[in-house]
Design a protein around this motif. Structure first.
Motif, mmCIF file in Angstrom:
data_model
loop_
_atom_site.group_PDB
_atom_site.id
_atom_site.type_symbol
_atom_site.label_atom_id
_atom_site.label_comp_id
_atom_site.label_asym_id
_atom_site.label_seq_id
_atom_site.Cartn_x
_atom_site.Cartn_y
_atom_site.Cartn_z
ATOM 1 N N THR A 103 0.869 -1.166 0.000
ATOM 2 C CA THR A 103 0.000 0.000 0.000
ATOM 3 C C THR A 103 0.907 1.216 0.000
ATOM 4 O OG1 THR A 103 -1.703 -1.201 1.222
ATOM 5 C CG2 THR A 103 -1.842 1.210 1.214
ATOM 6 N N TYR A 104 0.697 2.083 -0.979
ATOM 7 C CA TYR A 104 1.510 3.283 -1.145
ATOM 8 C C TYR A 104 0.677 4.498 -0.791
ATOM 9 C CZ TYR A 104 4.212 0.010 -3.975
ATOM 10 O OH TYR A 104 4.930 -1.069 -4.416
ATOM 11 N N ILE A 105 1.279 5.410 -0.043
ATOM 12 C CA ILE A 105 0.647 6.688 0.284
ATOM 13 C C ILE A 105 1.509 7.734 -0.407
ATOM 14 C CG2 ILE A 105 -0.132 8.215 2.136
ATOM 15 C CD1 ILE A 105 0.020 5.627 3.956
ATOM 16 N N VAL A 106 1.085 8.140 -1.607
ATOM 17 C CA VAL A 106 1.963 8.855 -2.523
ATOM 18 C C VAL A 106 1.347 10.145 -3.059
ATOM 19 C CG1 VAL A 106 3.189 6.763 -3.236
ATOM 20 C CG2 VAL A 106 1.121 7.446 -4.448
ATOM 21 N N GLU A 107 2.225 10.948 -3.667
ATOM 22 C CA GLU A 107 1.794 12.175 -4.319
ATOM 23 C C GLU A 107 1.075 11.819 -5.613
ATOM 24 O OE1 GLU A 107 4.813 15.332 -4.542
ATOM 25 O OE2 GLU A 107 6.054 14.000 -3.303
ATOM 26 N N PRO A 108 -0.148 12.329 -5.816
ATOM 27 C CA PRO A 108 -0.865 12.023 -7.061
ATOM 28 C C PRO A 108 -0.144 12.610 -8.274
ATOM 29 C CG PRO A 108 -2.296 13.154 -5.464
ATOM 30 C CD PRO A 108 -0.911 13.160 -4.910
ATOM 31 N N GLY A 109 -0.299 11.926 -9.406
ATOM 32 C CA GLY A 109 0.266 12.436 -10.645
ATOM 33 C C GLY A 109 1.726 12.110 -10.873
ATOM 34 N N LYS A 110 2.392 11.534 -9.885
ATOM 35 C CA LYS A 110 3.789 11.133 -10.048
ATOM 36 C C LYS A 110 3.838 9.635 -10.321
ATOM 37 C CE LYS A 110 6.140 14.686 -7.483
ATOM 38 N NZ LYS A 110 7.209 14.972 -6.538
ATOM 39 N N PRO A 111 4.888 9.164 -11.020
ATOM 40 C CA PRO A 111 5.013 7.714 -11.224
ATOM 41 C C PRO A 111 5.041 6.991 -9.878
ATOM 42 C CG PRO A 111 6.585 8.908 -12.578
ATOM 43 C CD PRO A 111 5.969 9.914 -11.644
ATOM 44 N N LEU A 112 4.371 5.862 -9.809
ATOM 45 C CA LEU A 112 4.308 5.095 -8.560
ATOM 46 C C LEU A 112 5.690 4.596 -8.149
ATOM 47 C CD1 LEU A 112 2.511 4.008 -6.329
ATOM 48 C CD2 LEU A 112 2.114 1.988 -7.755
ATOM 49 N N ALA A 113 6.497 4.204 -9.135
ATOM 50 C CA ALA A 113 7.851 3.729 -8.872
ATOM 51 C C ALA A 113 8.776 4.249 -9.958
ATOM 52 C CB ALA A 113 7.905 2.210 -8.847
ATOM 53 N N MET A 114 9.948 4.676 -9.537
ATOM 54 C CA MET A 114 10.942 5.198 -10.480
ATOM 55 C C MET A 114 12.287 4.524 -10.219
ATOM 56 S SD MET A 114 9.770 9.065 -9.697
ATOM 57 C CE MET A 114 9.521 8.525 -8.013
ATOM 58 N N PHE A 115 12.903 3.985 -11.275
ATOM 59 C CA PHE A 115 14.221 3.384 -11.106
ATOM 60 C C PHE A 115 15.222 4.463 -10.666
ATOM 61 C CE2 PHE A 115 12.725 0.021 -14.154
ATOM 62 C CZ PHE A 115 12.774 -0.999 -13.231
ATOM 63 N N THR A 116 16.177 4.051 -9.844
ATOM 64 C CA THR A 116 17.175 4.961 -9.313
ATOM 65 C C THR A 116 18.449 4.170 -9.023
ATOM 66 O OG1 THR A 116 17.569 6.665 -7.647
ATOM 67 C CG2 THR A 116 16.468 4.676 -6.890
ATOM 68 N N LYS A 117 19.471 4.846 -8.569
ATOM 69 C CA LYS A 117 20.710 4.192 -8.150
ATOM 70 C C LYS A 117 20.686 4.005 -6.643
ATOM 71 C CE LYS A 117 23.322 6.083 -11.950
ATOM 72 N NZ LYS A 117 24.451 6.886 -12.387
#
Length: 118
Positions: A103-117
Motif C-alpha cells: 500500500t503506497y501513500i503517494v503524491e498524485p500524478g507522479k510515477p508510482l515507482a521510479m528506477f534509481t541508483k
C-alpha cells in the motif's frame, strides 16, 4: 481490479496488479494498493516511490535492501515499511514466486515507482 499502472517503472519488470487507487484524507496524497509477483531469483531493481510503502509478504522469501538500513530477509507473514523517496531493491530468494501486497501513500500524478541508483 485494474491493470498495472503505466506510470510505474516496475510494471515492465515484475508482474504488478493495481488493486485499488483512491484519494487519501492526507492532503496531497493518494492511496494505491498493488499486488506484486517476483519470480524466484529475480530482483526489482533499485527504485523509489513518491511516498511511503507499507508492505506485507504474502508468499515466498524476499530480500529487501534499503539504502542506509540493514538488509531484510522476509518470509510470508512479515511486514515492512519503506520511507518516502528511499532507494530500495527486492529480490525473491525462491524457490517459489514471491508475492507482496503493498500500500503506497503517494503524491498524485507522479510515477508510482521510479528506477534509481542505490
Amino acid at each position: 481490479m485494474t491493470s498495472p499502472d503505466s506510470r510505474d517503472d516496475l510494471a515492465g519488470t515484475l508482474k504488478r496488479i493495481e488493486l485499488q487507487r483512491a484519494a487519501s484524507s492526507i492532503p496531497d496524497r493518494e492511496i494505491v494498493q498493488v499486488l506484486t509477483e517476483i519470480p524466484a531469483g529475480v530482483q526489482s531493481g533499485w527504485h523509489q516511490h513518491p511516498g511511503e510503502e507499507v508492505g506485507f509478504i504474502v508468499a515466498g522469501t524476499v530480500r529487501i535492501e534499503v539504502q542506509a538500513q540493514p538488509t531484510l530477509t522476509l518470509h510470508a507473514g512479515d511486514g515492512f515499511l519503506i520511507p518516502p523517496g528511499t532507494p530500495h531493491n527486492a529480490t525473491d530468494l525462491g524457490p517459489e514466486t514471491g508475492r507482496m501486497l503493498s500500500t503506497y501513500i503517494v503524491e498524485p500524478g507522479k510515477p508510482l515507482a521510479m528506477f534509481t541508483k542505490p
